[in-house]
Design a protein around this motif. Structure first.
Motif, PDB file in Angstrom:
ATOM      1  N   TYR A 279       3.167   4.826   5.382  1.00 45.46           N
ATOM      2  CA  TYR A 279       3.605   3.627   6.085  1.00 45.46           C
ATOM      3  C   TYR A 279       3.709   3.915   7.579  1.00 45.46           C
ATOM      4  CZ  TYR A 279       4.898   1.719   1.533  1.00 45.46           C
ATOM      5  OH  TYR A 279       4.875   1.260   0.248  1.00 45.46           O
TER       6      TYR A 279
ATOM      7  N   ASP B 147       1.533  -1.053   5.763  1.00 47.71           N
ATOM      8  CA  ASP B 147       1.057  -0.255   4.632  1.00 47.71           C
ATOM      9  C   ASP B 147      -0.322   0.279   5.003  1.00 47.71           C
ATOM     10  OD1 ASP B 147       0.058   0.782   2.266  1.00 47.71           O
ATOM     11  OD2 ASP B 147       1.055  -0.714   1.026  1.00 47.71           O
TER      12      ASP B 147
ATOM     13  N   TYR C  86      15.479   4.498   5.493  1.00 48.17           N
ATOM     14  CA  TYR C  86      14.389   4.081   4.613  1.00 48.17           C
ATOM     15  C   TYR C  86      14.945   3.778   3.228  1.00 48.17           C
ATOM     16  CZ  TYR C  86      11.695   6.508   8.246  1.00 48.17           C
ATOM     17  OH  TYR C  86      11.181   6.920   9.434  1.00 48.17           O
ATOM     18  N   GLN C  87      14.459   2.687   2.663  1.00 49.32           N
ATOM     19  CA  GLN C  87      14.818   2.325   1.298  1.00 49.32           C
ATOM     20  C   GLN C  87      13.584   1.795   0.588  1.00 49.32           C
ATOM     21  OE1 GLN C  87      17.951  -0.592   1.590  1.00 49.32           O
ATOM     22  NE2 GLN C  87      19.518   0.903   2.207  1.00 49.32           N
ATOM     23  N   THR C  88      13.615   1.833  -0.705  1.00 50.00           N
ATOM     24  CA  THR C  88      12.512   1.265  -1.490  1.00 50.00           C
ATOM     25  C   THR C  88      13.060   0.198  -2.413  1.00 50.00           C
ATOM     26  OG1 THR C  88      12.776   2.993  -3.162  1.00 50.00           O
ATOM     27  CG2 THR C  88      11.108   3.367  -1.461  1.00 50.00           C
ATOM     28  N   LYS C  89      12.287  -0.852  -2.574  1.00 52.56           N
ATOM     29  CA  LYS C  89      12.690  -1.924  -3.497  1.00 52.56           C
ATOM     30  C   LYS C  89      11.455  -2.520  -4.148  1.00 52.56           C
ATOM     31  CE  LYS C  89      12.752  -5.694  -0.123  1.00 52.56           C
ATOM     32  NZ  LYS C  89      13.551  -6.776   0.455  1.00 52.56           N
ATOM     33  N   GLN C  90      11.650  -3.053  -5.297  1.00 51.11           N
ATOM     34  CA  GLN C  90      10.550  -3.650  -6.059  1.00 51.11           C
ATOM     35  C   GLN C  90      10.706  -5.159  -6.037  1.00 51.11           C
ATOM     36  OE1 GLN C  90      10.026  -1.917  -9.860  1.00 51.11           O
ATOM     37  NE2 GLN C  90       8.232  -3.151 -10.405  1.00 51.11           N
TER      38      GLN C  90
ATOM     39  N   LYS D 115       6.892  -0.077  -6.075  1.00 48.23           N
ATOM     40  CA  LYS D 115       7.987  -0.276  -5.130  1.00 48.23           C
ATOM     41  C   LYS D 115       7.463  -0.273  -3.703  1.00 48.23           C
ATOM     42  CE  LYS D 115      11.653   1.746  -7.979  1.00 48.23           C
ATOM     43  NZ  LYS D 115      12.708   2.789  -8.038  1.00 48.23           N
ATOM     44  N   GLN D 116       8.060  -1.103  -2.869  1.00 51.82           N
ATOM     45  CA  GLN D 116       7.668  -1.220  -1.466  1.00 51.82           C
ATOM     46  C   GLN D 116       8.771  -0.640  -0.581  1.00 51.82           C
ATOM     47  OE1 GLN D 116       4.859  -2.352  -0.060  1.00 51.82           O
ATOM     48  NE2 GLN D 116       3.877  -2.824  -2.012  1.00 51.82           N
ATOM     49  N   LEU D 117       8.332  -0.097   0.559  1.00 52.64           N
ATOM     50  CA  LEU D 117       9.293   0.447   1.517  1.00 52.64           C
ATOM     51  C   LEU D 117       9.973  -0.684   2.282  1.00 52.64           C
ATOM     52  CD1 LEU D 117      10.274   3.108   3.134  1.00 52.64           C
ATOM     53  CD2 LEU D 117       8.626   2.329   4.828  1.00 52.64           C
ATOM     54  N   THR D 118      11.241  -0.530   2.518  1.00 50.28           N
ATOM     55  CA  THR D 118      11.967  -1.424   3.413  1.00 50.28           C
ATOM     56  C   THR D 118      12.971  -0.581   4.186  1.00 50.28           C
ATOM     57  OG1 THR D 118      13.270  -3.453   3.582  1.00 50.28           O
ATOM     58  CG2 THR D 118      13.753  -1.995   1.728  1.00 50.28           C
TER      59      THR D 118
END
Length: 945
Positions: free
Chosen positions: A461, A475, A518-522, A529-532
């Protein structure tokens, strides 16, 4: 021990499709488009839309002076490129090699044009001169002087016997090439003339200026007896020698000045490109159509006149009407088509108007006519873009655009991945992912105005901070913008990664410094899962935040503010630690060394300051650049620093010794950003000129003192170059009718070559005396041994002097011999007789002898010692030249005889093998194109069904 450093050198340059300083043009085949890319010329395959070759000068580029300013393609594979320093390079487009370099102009080359045979090249420049070059002989023929301002365009007319030049002095000049004089000066323009062109049949010449109209001139064709044809029957001496006669004007639609006028190869279209977004396409009617149009115009005029007379007759009475009608018929009479006057509006008819999205820099017609259209036109735009249009009788269609290999505007930030395998760059509307090794563009992603960027440690990313205050998550694998976060209320100007690799820090014009994780969520409906990112802490400052830097141990955070200070706080508590003040203008960039000992800041006050991070003391303040310092960065695990600025320079510093190590030139505009690889083996810079440049570390060592001496030598050489043309010497007044001068110019190379010739002549003369003394001694003592001069490498005195000419370029020979004193010129003449025995040196000997005789003619006549030299030279000179002339004549006659024999044995016409091969290749490519078109039609039909 004296410390040694490793040198950095330019390695690659990419991102420029078409620069704005020069024109684009097709090659002779029409398959490739030649486009200027700063100091390089890109060869683009029109069908595939890729750059197949790059013509790069072998001499390292020294600053912006070598930018390409003009390009011209010859009828063969040769391409001429004019540069900002006045030099012209002749390239072989197939091999990609530079055949020769022609030096003659003292200003940037603004116009280049080949004659139809491709044997002569005319060039115009900002130094107001026109130079004619012999392409085959690789030398300048003569310089034509007469224009009072920059020459803007040149073209050959009269079967290549005459040359027409235009200038910003509002005049056209017609030059006779055989007699080398100006035979006609054409006025009438009210502003600078920027361009001109001639149709292929050489009937019309059109000029473009800032006037509201295009001006057309009829070109008088030479008759059999050599006298000009007079259309009006005027036999005055003045009109007899006029080549151009005014034909008429056509009003333009645009109010902008004309930048280019160009006929296509068949001559049925004329394109007029203005210094804006518009191109007007005119249809050139043939004689029959023009006469029919003129007849209709005259008939309409007659009917209008008769209708007006009929109305007047009705008002005044029937008798009066009949008399007037009879008189009118007698006066006007029926107009015969053969005697009809055809005006410019009868020949040129507006067909289409092309409006581009951005300002157009140049245009070029394709020399080959595509199927089902009148012509193909290439446009280069000022936003680093090339577009291709197909011109048809009903409409114009954009067929192709080359845009992926470069940004539309400035490169504002560059960031390397952790493994240095790819590079992320931002601009005003797009993010691009590059391969820094090959320079190829891997991804293009739409985005906002990116001011800063960062690639995450996972290399999957990227983060982009925009002018609107948003934070964009890119991405890289899929080439998409994953998420846009409203991060700040003002411009997001800086992003700095945290050393623990779990987050980053942003700074903005809204006075906030924010810490992110950094966090990941689906998301619903997605399998992966996508980075947020989420904001965890915010530190409020007193002014706009310009730059943020984190120490390697994550202990301190340095924040540069708009009040020209740098505030250092503890990361964990935000407690104030130090204030670094001393810059007179805001700090625009800063970086902390890998060991956390030093912090370097660069400011708009042109200085860089090196500070200690322990006490905040300023170790050194250095006046670094000639303009604002835009980026600074340490080489990892060292105290070496790179800095870039708006003065277009990259500088390499030792922060411990406070010494300048290297100055790297190459960019042609302000440098905005810098990124150093994590191993320090290369770094990348981005600039306002839209180029991205990679600089590699080499194994070559250098020392500080040597670099200082080199810089002093360069300054001395620059002073020498200025001494060649003293600005304070009054300029020579050029007569109105023009003047002729020598084509070449004095350079450092020609002076060096002259010194070498003089040195070798002196050594050879001493050696000849020693040989004569040895021969005298040998008569008395047969055992005498002669010790030859080791500097001559076993060569005879004559061969030793001849070897001095081996490195002299053909174009520089004239200026080299002009600098020779008469005494040395006389000695040089004495060697020519021996040199004529070498068959491959006859041409060189002829040139040397002719130039020396022309230069020192009066002195040679008045010097008795020169007579035996000239007599001996003349005896063998004509004999050798006549011998070679006979050999060439015999060979030509033999080849003609072989051609006739082959033609008599075959029904087919004899053709040159190369032209036959090209014809076969063209036929094959056309067949392939037809097959691909047929395949596309079949696919379309299948899709419809």
């Amino acid at each position: 021990m004296v410390k040694a450093y490793l040198r950095y050198e330019p390695a690659a340059s990419f991102g420029v499709i078409a620069s704005v300083d020069s024109n684009v043009t097709y090659d002779s085949s029409g398959k490739h488009l030649l486009s200027p890319a700063l100091e390089k010329i890109g060869v683009w395959n029109v069908r595939q839309g890729i750059c197949t070759k790059t013509l790069t000068p072998t001499v390292p580029c020294r600053g912006p002076s070598l930018a390409v300013t003009s390009i011209a393609a010859s009828p063969s594979v040769l391409v001429a490129g004019g540069y900002g320093d006045g030099s012209i390079r002749i390239w072989d487009c197939e091999k990609g090699s530079c055949e020769t370099t022609l030096n003659g102009h003292k200003g940037a080359v603004t116009a280049l044009r080949y004659n139809k045979a491709g044997s002569l090249l005319a060039s115009g420049s900002k130094d107001n001169d026109v130079i004619l070059w012999d392409v085959v002989g690789e030398t300048g023929l003569f310089r034509l002087r007469g224009h009072r301002d920059q020459v803007t365009d040149v073209i050959f007319v009269g079967s290549g016997k005459k040359l027409v030049s235009s200038s910003k002095d509002k005049f056209l000049r017609v030059w006779d090439i055989d007699t080398q004089h100006c035979m006609q000066i054409v006025g009438g323009h009210h502003s600078e003339i920027w361009t001109l062109d001639v149709d292929p049949s050489e009937r019309y010449l059109v000029t473009g200026s800032a006037d509201k109209e295009l001006r057309f001139y009829a070109i008088k064709q030479d008759s059999v007896d050599g006298e000009s044809v007079n259309n009006g029957g005027d036999s005055s001496i003045q009109n007899k020698w006029e080549v151009l006669t005014h034909f008429g004007e056509i009003q333009r639609q645009s109010k902008d000045r004309v930048a280019t006028v160009q006929f296509n190869k068949s001559g049925n279209l004329l394109a007029c490109h203005v210094a804006g977004k518009m191109v007007e396409i005119f249809r050139v009617l043939d004689d029959a159509e023009a006469k029919r149009k003129a007849k209709r115009r005259v008939n309409r005029k007659k009917e209008k006149k008769h209708g007006k007379e009929d109305t007047e007759g009705t008002e005044n009475g029937d008798g009066s009407n009949e008399n007037k009608g009879d008189n009118s018929t007698v006066i006007d009479g029926p107009i015969e088509i053969s005697k009809m006057t055809v005006t410019v509006t009868d020949v040129f008819k507006l067909l289409h108007t092309i409006r581009a999205s951005k300002k157009i820099c140049s245009i070029s017609f394709c020399p080959t006519t595509p199927k089902n259209s009148l012509a193909s036109l290439a446009l280069s735009l000022n936003n680093n873009l090339i577009e291709f249009y197909s011109i048809e009788s009903g409409e114009t269609k954009k067929t192709l655009a080359i845009d992926l290999q470069g940004h539309r505007s400035d490169v504002r930030s560059v960031t390397l991945s952790s493994d240095n395998t790819f590079l992320l760059s931002t601009s005003h509307n797009a993010v691009k992912i590059w391969n820094p090794t090959t320079g190829s563009c891997l991804r293009t992603i739409d985005s906002g105005y990116g001011l800063c960027s960062l690639i995450l440690p996972t290399n999957k990313y990227g983060l982009v901070g925009t002018k609107d205050g948003t934070l964009e998550i890119i991405d890289i694998g899929s080439g998409t913008r994953a998420e846009v976060i409203e991060a700040h209320g003002g411009s997001l100007r800086t992003i700095a990664a945290l050393p623990d690799k779990h987050g980053f820090v942003t700074g903005s014009a809204d006075h906030d410094v924010k810490f992110w994780e950094y966090q990941t969520k689906q998301k619903p409906g997605q399998a992966t899962k996508q980075l947020t990112v989420s904001n965890v802490r915010t530190m409020r400052m007193n002014d706009d935040v310009l730059v943020v830097a984190i120490s390697p141990d994550a202990k301190y955070i340095a924040v540069a503010l708009l009040d020209s200070t740098v505030k250092i706080h503890f990361v964990d508590t935000f407690k104030f630690f130090l204030s670094l003040y001393g810059h007179k203008l805001p700090v625009l960039c800063m970086d902390i060394s890998s060991d956390g000992d030093l912090i370097v800041t660069g400011s708009a006050d042109k200085n860089i300051k090196i500070w200690g991070l322990d006490f905040g003391d300023c170790h050194k303040s250095i006046f670094a650049h000639g303009d604002s310092v835009m980026a600074v960065q340490f080489v990892p695990k060292t105290h070496y620093v790179f800095s870039v600025g708006k003065d277009r320079l990259v500088k390499y510093w030792d922060a411990d010794k406070f010494e300048l190590l290297l100055t790297l030139e190459g960019h042609h505009a302000d440098i905005w950003c810098l990124a150093v690889s994590n191993r320090g083996d290369f770094f990348v810079t981005g600039s306002h000129d839209r180029s991205i440049r990679r600089w590699d570390r080499t194994e070559e060592q250098f020392f500080i003192e040597e670099e200082k001496e080199k810089r002093l030598e360069e300054m001395f050489d620059a002073d020498l170059d200025n001494a060649f043309e003293n600005k304070y010497v009054p300029k020579e007044e050029i007569p109105e009718e023009g003047a002729v001068a020598v084509a070449g110019k004095k350079t450092q190379e020609t002076l060096t070559a002259t010194d070498l010739i003089i040195e070798r002549i002196d050594i050879a003369e001493v050696e000849k005396k020693r040989l004569a003394e040895h021969q005298e001694e040998e008569k008395n003592n047969k055992n005498a041994v002669f010790q030859p001069n080791i500097l001559m490498n076993g060569r005879s005195p004559s061969d030793y002097v001849l070897s001095a000419f081996s490195d002299v370029q053909s174009n520089d020979l004239e200026q080299t011999l002009l600098a020779l004193p008469f005494s040395d010129a006389l000695k040089l003449l004495s060697y020519l007789k021996e040199w004529t025995s070498y068959s491959d040196k006859v041409e060189l000997v002829c040139r040397i002898g002719t130039l020396l005789l022309q230069t020192h003619y009066n002195q040679l006549l008045a010097t008795p010692a020169a007579r035996p030299v000239l007599t001996a030279f003349s005896d063998i000179f004509y004999e050798r030249v006549k011998g070679w002339k006979d050999i060439f004549g015999f060979n030509l006659a033999a080849m003609d005889h072989i051609q006739q024999l082959m033609a008599s044995r075959s029904d087919a016409l004899f053709r040159d093998a190369r032209s036959k091969l090209l014809e076969i290749r063209a036929r094959q490519s056309k067949r392939l194109q037809d097959w691909s078109d047929t395949g596309e039609m079949i696919l379309k039909k299948k899709k419809k069904t």
